[in-house]
Enzyme design. Sequence first.
Site, mmCIF file in Angstrom:
data_model
loop_
_atom_site.group_PDB
_atom_site.id
_atom_site.type_symbol
_atom_site.label_atom_id
_atom_site.label_comp_id
_atom_site.label_asym_id
_atom_site.label_seq_id
_atom_site.Cartn_x
_atom_site.Cartn_y
_atom_site.Cartn_z
ATOM 1 N N ASP A 13 0.593 4.738 -2.873
ATOM 2 C CA ASP A 13 -0.057 3.753 -2.978
ATOM 3 C C ASP A 13 0.222 2.611 -3.977
ATOM 4 O O ASP A 13 -0.611 1.851 -4.457
ATOM 5 C CB ASP A 13 -1.790 4.104 -3.626
ATOM 6 C CG ASP A 13 -2.068 5.203 -2.941
ATOM 7 O OD1 ASP A 13 -2.326 4.995 -1.649
ATOM 8 O OD2 ASP A 13 -2.919 6.084 -3.217
ATOM 9 N N LYS A 16 3.498 -0.210 -0.407
ATOM 10 C CA LYS A 16 4.801 -0.463 0.276
ATOM 11 C C LYS A 16 4.596 -0.995 1.578
ATOM 12 O O LYS A 16 5.476 -1.557 1.966
ATOM 13 C CB LYS A 16 5.098 1.193 0.565
ATOM 14 C CG LYS A 16 5.780 2.055 -0.705
ATOM 15 C CD LYS A 16 6.197 3.298 -0.205
ATOM 16 C CE LYS A 16 5.012 4.079 0.108
ATOM 17 N NZ LYS A 16 3.875 4.454 -1.089
ATOM 18 N N GLY A 17 3.570 -0.958 2.166
ATOM 19 C CA GLY A 17 3.117 -1.480 3.393
ATOM 20 C C GLY A 17 3.521 -3.072 3.455
ATOM 21 O O GLY A 17 4.053 -3.597 4.278
ATOM 22 N N ASN A 38 -1.338 10.479 6.976
ATOM 23 C CA ASN A 38 -1.810 10.748 5.406
ATOM 24 C C ASN A 38 -1.327 9.286 4.689
ATOM 25 O O ASN A 38 -2.194 8.708 3.648
ATOM 26 C CB ASN A 38 -1.039 11.828 4.587
ATOM 27 C CG ASN A 38 0.465 12.187 4.509
ATOM 28 O OD1 ASN A 38 0.836 11.159 5.628
ATOM 29 N ND2 ASN A 38 1.021 12.763 3.740
ATOM 30 N N GLY A 40 -1.211 5.029 4.322
ATOM 31 C CA GLY A 40 -2.083 4.060 4.619
ATOM 32 C C GLY A 40 -1.250 2.699 4.313
ATOM 33 O O GLY A 40 -1.711 2.404 3.021
ATOM 34 N N HIS A 41 -0.633 2.192 5.169
ATOM 35 C CA HIS A 41 0.152 0.936 4.721
ATOM 36 C C HIS A 41 -0.552 -0.301 5.235
ATOM 37 O O HIS A 41 -0.611 -0.569 6.484
ATOM 38 C CB HIS A 41 1.466 1.340 5.327
ATOM 39 C CG HIS A 41 2.441 2.299 4.757
ATOM 40 N ND1 HIS A 41 3.572 2.399 4.963
ATOM 41 C CD2 HIS A 41 1.853 3.009 3.555
ATOM 42 C CE1 HIS A 41 3.997 3.474 4.289
ATOM 43 N NE2 HIS A 41 3.307 3.888 3.537
ATOM 44 N N GLN A 221 4.193 7.685 0.853
ATOM 45 C CA GLN A 221 3.839 8.397 -0.475
ATOM 46 C C GLN A 221 4.766 7.809 -1.535
ATOM 47 O O GLN A 221 5.412 6.767 -1.289
ATOM 48 C CB GLN A 221 3.774 9.823 -0.373
ATOM 49 C CG GLN A 221 2.808 10.427 0.502
ATOM 50 C CD GLN A 221 3.008 10.253 1.907
ATOM 51 O OE1 GLN A 221 4.025 10.839 2.424
ATOM 52 N NE2 GLN A 221 2.164 10.078 2.922
ATOM 53 N N ALA A 295 -6.427 4.091 1.113
ATOM 54 C CA ALA A 295 -6.524 3.284 2.276
ATOM 55 C C ALA A 295 -6.864 4.270 3.292
ATOM 56 O O ALA A 295 -7.189 3.660 4.641
ATOM 57 C CB ALA A 295 -5.308 2.540 2.574
ATOM 58 N N ARG A 299 -11.238 7.427 -1.187
ATOM 59 C CA ARG A 299 -11.327 8.206 -2.440
ATOM 60 C C ARG A 299 -10.971 7.275 -3.495
ATOM 61 O O ARG A 299 -9.814 6.442 -3.447
ATOM 62 C CB ARG A 299 -10.646 9.487 -2.586
ATOM 63 C CG ARG A 299 -11.035 10.578 -1.594
ATOM 64 C CD ARG A 299 -10.255 11.596 -1.646
ATOM 65 N NE ARG A 299 -9.043 11.632 -1.252
ATOM 66 C CZ ARG A 299 -7.947 12.391 -1.524
ATOM 67 N NH1 ARG A 299 -8.079 13.636 -1.921
ATOM 68 N NH2 ARG A 299 -6.635 12.245 -0.962
ATOM 69 N N LYS A 327 0.992 -5.854 -7.838
ATOM 70 C CA LYS A 327 -0.192 -5.731 -8.561
ATOM 71 C C LYS A 327 -0.199 -6.133 -9.872
ATOM 72 O O LYS A 327 -1.134 -5.781 -10.927
ATOM 73 C CB LYS A 327 -0.982 -4.463 -8.250
ATOM 74 C CG LYS A 327 -1.687 -4.293 -6.796
ATOM 75 C CD LYS A 327 -2.508 -2.894 -6.779
ATOM 76 C CE LYS A 327 -3.489 -3.221 -5.565
ATOM 77 N NZ LYS A 327 -4.226 -2.322 -5.537
ATOM 78 N N ALA A 328 0.825 -6.875 -10.215
ATOM 79 C CA ALA A 328 1.051 -7.295 -11.668
ATOM 80 C C ALA A 328 -0.340 -8.379 -12.057
ATOM 81 O O ALA A 328 -0.794 -8.268 -13.484
ATOM 82 C CB ALA A 328 2.147 -8.167 -11.855
#
Length: 417
Positions: A13, A16-17, A38, A40-41, A221, A295, A299, A327-328
């Site tokens: 998470d 990477k996408g 599993n 989610g990109h 992952q 994604a 959860r 996400k800085a």
Amino acid sequence: MKRVAVVGAQWGDEGKGKVVNYFAKDFEWIVRFAGGANAGHTIYVGDKKYVNHLLPCILPDGPGRGFLGAGMVVDLEQLVTEVEVLAKDFPGVGAKFAVDPEVFLVLPWHKQQDQLLEAMRADPIGTTGRGIGPAYTDKASREGIKLCHLFDEKMLMERLENSWVIKQNLYRDQLSMPPAELAEALMRQRDRLLELGVQVTGAVDMAHVFRSTSVLFEGAQGVLLDLDFGTYPFVTSGSCMAHGVSSVGFSTFELDDVAGVLKAYTTRVGEGPFPSEDDSDEAQGIRERGKEYGATTGRPRRVRWPDLPALRYAAIRSGLTSFVITKADVLNGLKTVRVCTGYRIDGVVRDVPSTSHDFFVAEPVYEELPGWRTTDDVNFLKYMTFIEQQVNVPITYISYGPRTDEMETKSRLIMNI
Ligand code: IMP
């Protein structure tokens, strides 16, 4: 020819996408080499959001193409759905994808087993329920079904019957979809996939293509969820590290760069050790600002401070040669940022855990750094320099928003400060 692997440097998470999608314009092929639905990109085309679980994050409106490599486990129904969703907006996009006939299939049984096993575990792993563990288990125990088996109906039926007998012995009547019904569904999905233009071509036949062009390998992952070296048993069942490119016929020595994607803080979804534990309101506030919800499953993610020992471990284990920080902007406005700089293990402070077991017993040791107002603030630059010096891996790119274009090189950012 440029070859780069992008892998998660934490517990998945990391974004990477988006990172792969940003680099996609510079590569002819984007290759997924491990994991399954599993993952989610998330990618954006303009303002529209798409979540790829299986499809490599190509630019659907660009010239590049995507390959699903043999290290993956593929849920065909999900793959068909993803191609259909994209094809609605980008007609003919299916022809931009090829899948290796050696991939193992995730069957409905695997998803049912995933739920049953989780319910039986005293300490559930918190899986995504996508059948990943059971599919890889069947692969290792030689009960798996490969995509190539769908092109030999006789062999497919034999394999499904054999597997069904074993599963009936283990699970009695708890699994649905007997072989004949399942074979029919699989053949329908196979036909639909081909109708959408997706090619079934192996890495052997693609070798001359891959070796004469640029390839970006898209990991799934993160290193700390890797089956071999992650926080076992709270891991996934596939390879999350750059060495997974071997399933596409490449060696890590052939890679120009192994870029670890690193979130400016740390998150994890599912159970398992998470040493930079801090349940302060501030840390929890990051979850809302960062929209830290899975994604794939929706959860809420567990959110913690930056964790340098975990990053050092990931850098060593997966041979990371650069970092992309994401996400800085989520940390903007904090007065101070607590950074976990060491793990106290058996009373001794260590820079890096030696084994995956150390994660279970480590107590975090923190340093506080001044926060920043925006990512143009010099304190953010200091924060990045601190990470680079402490982990000994350079940060090359910074992502500061979810959209594909919200990313820049570190040198460009410095020029703006
Ligand atoms: P599984 O891969 O569904 O078996 O789940 C095993 C563990 O890996 C669980 O803790 C999941 O939450 C975690 N996991 C699997 N895929 C991802 C992912 O793409 N991002 C983050 N965590 C994941």
